[in-house]
Enzyme design. Structure first.
Site, short mmCIF file in Angstrom:
data_model
loop_
_atom_site.label_atom_id
_atom_site.label_comp_id
_atom_site.label_asym_id
_atom_site.label_seq_id
_atom_site.Cartn_x
_atom_site.Cartn_y
_atom_site.Cartn_z
N ASP A 269 53.17 30.34 -22.10
CA ASP A 269 53.78 31.63 -22.15
C ASP A 269 54.94 31.87 -21.02
O ASP A 269 55.60 32.95 -20.73
CB ASP A 269 52.60 32.37 -21.42
CG ASP A 269 51.84 32.11 -20.14
OD1 ASP A 269 51.95 30.60 -20.04
OD2 ASP A 269 51.49 32.54 -19.24
N HIS A 270 55.41 30.69 -20.46
CA HIS A 270 56.73 30.81 -19.69
C HIS A 270 57.83 30.24 -20.59
O HIS A 270 59.05 30.23 -20.18
CB HIS A 270 56.53 29.93 -18.53
CG HIS A 270 55.39 30.66 -17.63
ND1 HIS A 270 55.54 31.63 -16.53
CD2 HIS A 270 54.40 30.81 -17.80
CE1 HIS A 270 54.41 32.16 -16.24
NE2 HIS A 270 53.53 31.81 -16.72
N HIS B 225 49.63 25.10 -9.01
CA HIS B 225 49.19 25.58 -10.11
C HIS B 225 48.21 24.42 -10.98
O HIS B 225 48.60 24.20 -12.24
CB HIS B 225 50.21 26.15 -11.18
CG HIS B 225 49.64 26.92 -12.14
ND1 HIS B 225 48.77 27.66 -12.25
CD2 HIS B 225 50.09 26.91 -13.56
CE1 HIS B 225 48.60 28.29 -13.29
NE2 HIS B 225 49.37 28.04 -14.36
#
Lengths: 309, 309
Positions: free
Chosen positions: B66-67, B142
Site C-alpha cells: 500500500d506504499h 513496524h
C-alpha cells in the site's frame, strides 16, 4: 441467469481521472471473470460494487502495464481479506514470473493458491471449460508484444420442459432428461406425445468477445462471428489511422468494420487515448459503419438477456 | 515560497473509493517530493492537479504494497510522457530490485535515468541536501519490516535586506551579501549604519515530518521536535490499542501524544483502516491530547506560511 460485463477501465496507457486503464468483469451465471487488471482495478471494483472475493478467474491479454499493474494489489488485498479459494490466472508466461517475483520479494503470505495458465498465443486455445461455458483465447496483432483476445461462449442448453404439460401427461422424472434431449413420450396407452408439445426451444447461447490491444485484424472475424457483445479497442480516430497502424492499435472506424464483418449483435468500443476528453467522435465514427455501438465507459454495464427468438 | 503537502492517499492497506493508499506530495519552494506511492497515485496526482513531470524525488517509507504499488505505473507513465530528467528514488534496497526486475521483464524503455538511494534504516540518514533544504530519514518501528520516517527541514536563511534602506544609503551590490550575513555598513564619510537598520530577520525555517507505518515510538520525539507539520499514522482508535501494538501501528491518541511530546505546531493524522467510514472519532481522540490536529484526507492541502515571528 446473468451474462453481463461491467467496465472498470476504458482508457489506454495513460489513465485520466474519469477513465482508468483496462479492466472489466464478466459475470456469466454468477461466475465472475476479471479481464485485464490495470492500476486501480480493485478500487473500481469497490466503486461499482462488484464482489471482489468471487473473482476466481483472471485473464490478462498482454504484458503492457496498463493491463496488469493492478494485479499485484488485488492479489495482496485478497490475502489481507483472508481469501481461501483458488485463483486461476491466465496470461503470458512472463506474468507468472512477474507475480511470483513480487510475492516472494515482498514476502506476501497467501492462504489461497494461485494456478497459472499460460496463454501460448499462436492459436485458438481453450482456457476454461465446464458444463455451461467455454472460454478461449486467440491471437491479436500488437506488434512484437504477444496479445490475446478472449471469447466467452455459453454451451448449448437442453430443451426447456413445459411444466404444465409434464403434469398434464403425468410424466415420470426418469423420462425428463430424455425429453429435454428431444425424445417423444409414449403414454401407457401407447399414445405418442411429440416432443414439441412437451418442450420449448432452449434459450440461445450467449457470447462475448474481448479484443484489445490490436491493430485492425480481419482474420479474427470468423472467430468472433455472431457474438452478442464485442468489445473492440478504438484507441484512435480515423484521422490518426497511420498512427494506429504504427502503434498496432485500431481506429473507431476499424472497430466498426470488424463488428460489421463479424455480424455481431452489439459493439462496445474502448481503450481510448487519454488525449480525448470527449468521445462523441469515436462513437459517431464507429456508428457510421456499425450502428449498434456503445462507448464502454467506466462503470457501464452491458447485459445480454436470455432469448428464445 | 511554498511549503505545502498535498495528501493523495490516506488509507491503510485496503483502499476505499474515498481514500486511496498512502501517497503525498511535498512542495518545498517548487521542488516536488513524492512520499510513498500506493496504487492509484498517478491518478490522484491528475485529480489534484499536481505537476507529475516535476517530481524528481520519490521517497518510499517501507516495502508494504500500500506504499509502493503505484510506483511502477508512475515510472511507466513518465516513460510514455517522454520524460528526460533524472529521477531519484530513496528506499529499502529491495525497492531497487523490484523496480529493476519489472522494468526489465516488461522491456520498458526509459529515456530518463533512475538513481537509487538506499535507506539503511538503522540511524538518522541524510537523503538529500542543497542550499536551502535537508531531507533525512530515521527509523520507525513496524515489526520485522524496516520502515523509515522522513524529516524535511529548510536551512537557515540569510537576513532579509530592506530594499528602501539599501537605496537610501546607496549601498553597492558587492556589500550586500555581507550585510545579509550580519555586517554593518560604513559610509564614505565614516558613518556606521548598524545591520538591523538595513535588514530584518530571515523567515523562520519550516519543517515537515512524515511518520508511517509505526507503532507508538516515543524515541522519535527529539528527531521531530518542533516541526511545523507532523504527519503521523493513526490506523486505529484507542479501543483497539492492543491490535495496534500487535500490528505495529498507532492509535489516534498515540499520534496525539507524539505530537504533544514533540511540541509540533500541527498534527495531521492518516493511514486509516478501511473499516472506518467516518473519521470523527479519530479526530476527536487525537484532539483530546493535541488540539491542533487535522485529518489528512485525500485532496487536502496543508501549507506552512513564511513567518518572521
Amino acid at each position: 441467469m446473468k451474462f453481463e460485463v461491467t467496465i472498470l477501465g476504458s482508457n489506454s496507457a495513460l489513465p485520466t481521472t474519469k477513465r482508468f486503464p483496462t479492466a472489466q468483469v464478466l459475470n456469466v451465471l454468477e461466475r465472475f471473470f476479471l479481464i485485464d487488471c490495470g492500476e486501480g482495478t480493485q478500487i473500481q471494483m469497490k466503486r461499482f460494487r462488484l464482489p471482489m472475493s468471487r473473482i476466481n478467474h483472471v485473464l490478462i491479454s498482454h504484458m503492457h502495464g496498463d493491463h496488469i499493474f493492478g494485479l499485484i494489489g488485488l492479489l495482496s488485498t485478497f490475502a489481507l481479506q483472508g481469501r481461501k479459494s483458488d485463483l486461476h490466472i491466465y496470461g503470458h508466461s512472463k506474468l507468472e514470473k512477474l507475480i511470483r517475483f513480487q510475492l516472494e520479494l515482498l514476502e506476501t503470505k497467501l492462504d489461497y493458491e494461485i494456478f497459472y495458465h499460460t496463454i501460448f498465443g499462436t492459436n485458438i486455445q481453450t482456457l476454461f471449460e465446464d458444463d455451461s461455458l467455454i472460454v478461449q483465447s486467440f491471437p491479436l496483432k500488437h506488434g512484437a508484444m504477444p496479445c490475446a483476445g478472449f471469447l466467452f461462449k455459453e454451451k448449448e442448453r437442453l430443451r426447456t420442459l413445459k411444466s404444465d404439460m409434464l403434469s398434464f401427461y403425468n410424466i415420470p422424472i426418469k423420462n425428463r432428461h430424455g425429453i429435454k434431449q428431444g425424445d417423444d413420450f409414449i403414454c401407457d396407452d401407447g399414445e405418442v406425445i411429440p416432443n414439441d408439445k412437451l418442450t420449448k426451444d432452449a434459450p440461445k447461447v450467449r457470447s462475448y468477445a474481448f479484443c484489445t490491444d490490436t491493430a485492425y485484424l480481419p482474420k479474427i472475424v470468423p472467430i468472433i462471428a455472431g457474438v452478442d457483445l464485442l468489445y473492440h479497442e478504438a484507441t484512435f480516430l480515423k484521422t490518426e489511422e497511420k498512427r494506429a497502424k504504427k502503434t498496432y492499435h485500431s481506429t473507431a472506424e476499424q472497430a466498426g468494420k470488424i463488428a460489421a464483418e463479424a455480424k455481431v449483435k452489439k459493439l462496445l468500443i474502448g481503450h481510448f487515448s487519454a488525449r480525448f476528453d470527449d468521445l462523441k467522435e469515436h462513437l459517431e465514427e464507429a456508428k457510421n459503419i456499425f450502428p449498434n455501438t456503445a462507448l464502454a465507459e467506466d462503470g457501464k454495464i452491458f447485459s445480454v438477456e436470455l432469448d428464445r427468438d
